[in-house]
Write a protein that holds these residues in place. Structure first.
Motif, PDB file in Angstrom:
ATOM      1  N   GLN A   1       0.696  -1.228  -0.077  1.00 13.59           N
ATOM      2  CA  GLN A   1      -0.036  -0.039  -0.094  1.00 13.59           C
ATOM      3  C   GLN A   1       0.880   1.289  -0.135  1.00 13.59           C
ATOM      4  N   LYS A   2       2.087   1.117   0.161  1.00 14.39           N
ATOM      5  CA  LYS A   2       3.069   2.533   0.089  1.00 14.39           C
ATOM      6  C   LYS A   2       3.531   2.610  -1.040  1.00 14.39           C
ATOM      7  N   HIS A   3       3.376   1.918  -2.241  1.00  8.85           N
ATOM      8  CA  HIS A   3       3.345   2.007  -3.420  1.00  8.85           C
ATOM      9  C   HIS A   3       2.799   3.363  -4.159  1.00  8.85           C
ATOM     10  N   SER A   4       3.584   3.986  -4.943  1.00  4.08           N
ATOM     11  CA  SER A   4       2.824   5.289  -5.417  1.00  4.08           C
ATOM     12  C   SER A   4       1.514   5.070  -6.268  1.00  4.08           C
ATOM     13  N   GLY A   5       1.604   3.925  -6.849  1.00  6.76           N
ATOM     14  CA  GLY A   5       0.476   3.473  -7.657  1.00  6.76           C
ATOM     15  C   GLY A   5      -0.610   2.778  -7.146  1.00  6.76           C
ATOM     16  N   TRP A   6      -0.618   2.722  -5.723  1.00  5.51           N
ATOM     17  CA  TRP A   6      -1.644   1.876  -4.973  1.00  5.51           C
ATOM     18  C   TRP A   6      -2.920   2.642  -5.022  1.00  5.51           C
TER      19      TRP A   6
END
Lengths: 168, 337
Positions: free
Chosen positions: B69-74
């Motif tokens: 969930q920390k991914h920029s595309g989440w």
């Protein structure tokens, strides 16, 4: 007339003599014995016995002698023509083999025309499940029926049937 | 260079394996004239979407840390089915866990992807074991590919081998060891004389068996595979529930020992012969090609022209399954004009 019998002999002393006994007892003349050790299966060595008989009638008597002696025969030919074509099937039964009347199991197979040529039981404690290994000789055209009968017996007696893979 | 955009639906062990292989084999794929970019990864609670391409090494780091969930595309709460419909991609890799009761969620994922005119590659047995004909028809109707090499025997080539190398052959019968966990358990019982319970415990400790092992030891997994094989390779209309199934839980050391003494090993065999389909323990002669040990799988196809063809290999495992998935992806990309 030239007859041949394909028998399956346990690799142990004396088994060949036992297999030859019905032939000599009923006037057949054995003239060659070939062991196929490379085709050993289930601990039994396929062995082809060639012998001379007067006629089909004498061969039928010898055939019955094999059965009486408990010799596992899968094929008999007379002058190259197949008189008997049988298969041998190894089966392990797991469950309460003795408590569910093993003799009854064998008798029912016998009634169907299957010949139980060996029955080896292994039991750790009487109250625990046991296992038995049978070698069953059956005419090829009755093979499918035998499998159904084994399944029926297993269902009734809550046994697991572990049969030899087909075409082995 | 042929390019394709890939979406992974289900980012568990297999999904992670697919991402790892996409990353580690990038140069080799380019040598084959194929460039694959990962544009979406879907999990239960959301999806990562980046139509310019997701960096796989960063993705794997976040996955290992449990921080997708920390991914920029989440996109939190974005449902997989919505991503399948909305994200611009060519191939959906559906690798959610198998469910042979309802086939879900994989069934809906696959059907949605096909209806959205996206190719599908899957390792998920449930949807195919339950709705094989319907899904194949849906793929044909939408003029897209449905590939499922990874559903049966992981890294072993089965469907692609029959489709290509055995193309002119009719498959007369199929039999084999289709489950590595049960093969490990039975092999340990054969080698050491231990009980089923002890061998199962050992398999669990080694990560070979699941905590709830029913799926393997009751023959459910093998029955699902037999259903797919019968339908895909033999043109049957076999339903999963019609596969006669006996598991291995009742096998005792005494039975194994008797079999061994007579020159046999006990193996869990899946079989399609004539009109019968079954999974059951059987006696295999010790010298028979199906007598393979450990977690190996072995499959024997009886064909009309090539006669018996035997494939032996690793049936499961993250990278082995990913290998089958990537080979399906490549087949699709290479066949595109």
């Amino acid at each position: 007339m030239k007859a041949e019998a394909l028998v399956h002999l346990k690799d142990a002393p004396g088994t060949l003599l036992e297999a030859l006994a019905p032939i000599s007892a009923h006037g057949g003349n054995v003239y060659s014995i070939s062991h196929f050790r490379e085709r050993i299966k289930g601990g039994a060595v396929p062995t082809l016995i060639a012998f001379e008989v007067k006629d089909l009638e004498q061969l039928e008597v010898i055939k019955k002698g094999f059965l009486k002696q408990g010799v596992e025969v899968t094929e008999i030919t007379l002058e190259g023509r197949k008189i008997v074509k049988r298969k041998t099937l190894a089966v392990v039964l797991v469950g309460h083999v003795m408590a569910t009347d093993a003799k009854n199991t064998i008798d029912r197979l016998d009634e169907y025309g299957a010949f139980v040529s060996s029955f080896d039981l292994s039991i750790a404690k009487t109250e625990l499940p046991s296992a038995a290994l049978m070698h069953i000789v059956i005419e090829e055209n009755k093979y499918e029926g035998l499998l159904k009968l084994l399944d029926k017996i297993a269902e009734e007696k809550k046994l697991v049937v572990i049969r030899e893979v087909e075409g082995s | 260079m042929k390019e394709a955009r890939v979406m992974i639906v289900g980012f568990g062990v297999v999904g992670e394996g697919v991402a790892e292989v996409l990353d580690s084999k990038k140069k080799q794929l380019e040598k084959l004239g194929v460039k694959l970019s990962l544009v979406a990864v879907c999990e239960k609670d959301g999806c990562i979407v980046d139509e310019k391409g997701i960096g796989v090494s960063e993705l794997l780091k976040l996955k290992k840390a449990g921080e997708l969930q920390k991914h920029s595309g989440w996109k939190k709460k974005m449902r997989s089915v919505d991503a399948i419909r909305e994200v611009d991609c060519d191939i959906v890799v559906e690798v959610t866990p198998t469910n042979v009761e309802s086939g879900e969620p994989g069934l809906t994922h696959i059907a949605t992807a096909l209806d959205s005119k996206k190719h599908v590659v899957t390792s998920n047995k449930g949807p195919l074991a339950l709705k094989f004909s319907e899904l194949v028809e849906k793929a044909e109707k939408n003029n897209v590919e449905l590939k499922y090499e990874a559903t049966v025997c992981g890294g072993m080539p089965v469907f692609n081998m029959v489709e290509n190398a055995l193309a002119s052959n009719e498959i007369k019968s199929i039999k084999g060891i289709l489950n590595g966990t049960t093969n490990f358990i039975l092999s340990r019982m054969h080698e050491t004389g231990v009980t089923f319970e002890v061998a199962l415990k050992e398999a669990k400790e080694m990560g070979i068996a699941e905590e709830k092992p029913d799926y393997d030891v009751k023959g459910i997994d093998a029955a699902a595979k037999i259903t797919i094989l019968a339908n895909a390779l033999m043109g049957r209309k076999l339903a999963y529930k019609d596969v006669k199934r006996v598991g291995i839980e009742e096998i005792i050391p005494e039975g194994i020992a008797l079999a061994k003494k007579s020159g046999f090993a006990i193996k869990l065999i899946g079989e399609i012969t004539g009109d019968k389909a079954s999974v059951s323990p059987q006696l295999i002669p010790l010298g028979h090609p199906l007598n393979v040990g450990g977690t190996l799988n072995a499959l024997m196809l009886e064909t009309d022209l090539a006669k018996e063809v035997i494939v032996i290999g690793r049936g499961a495992g993250k990278i082995e399954t990913a290998s089958a998935i990537i080979s399906d992806v490549l087949e699709i990309v290479k066949s595109r004009k």
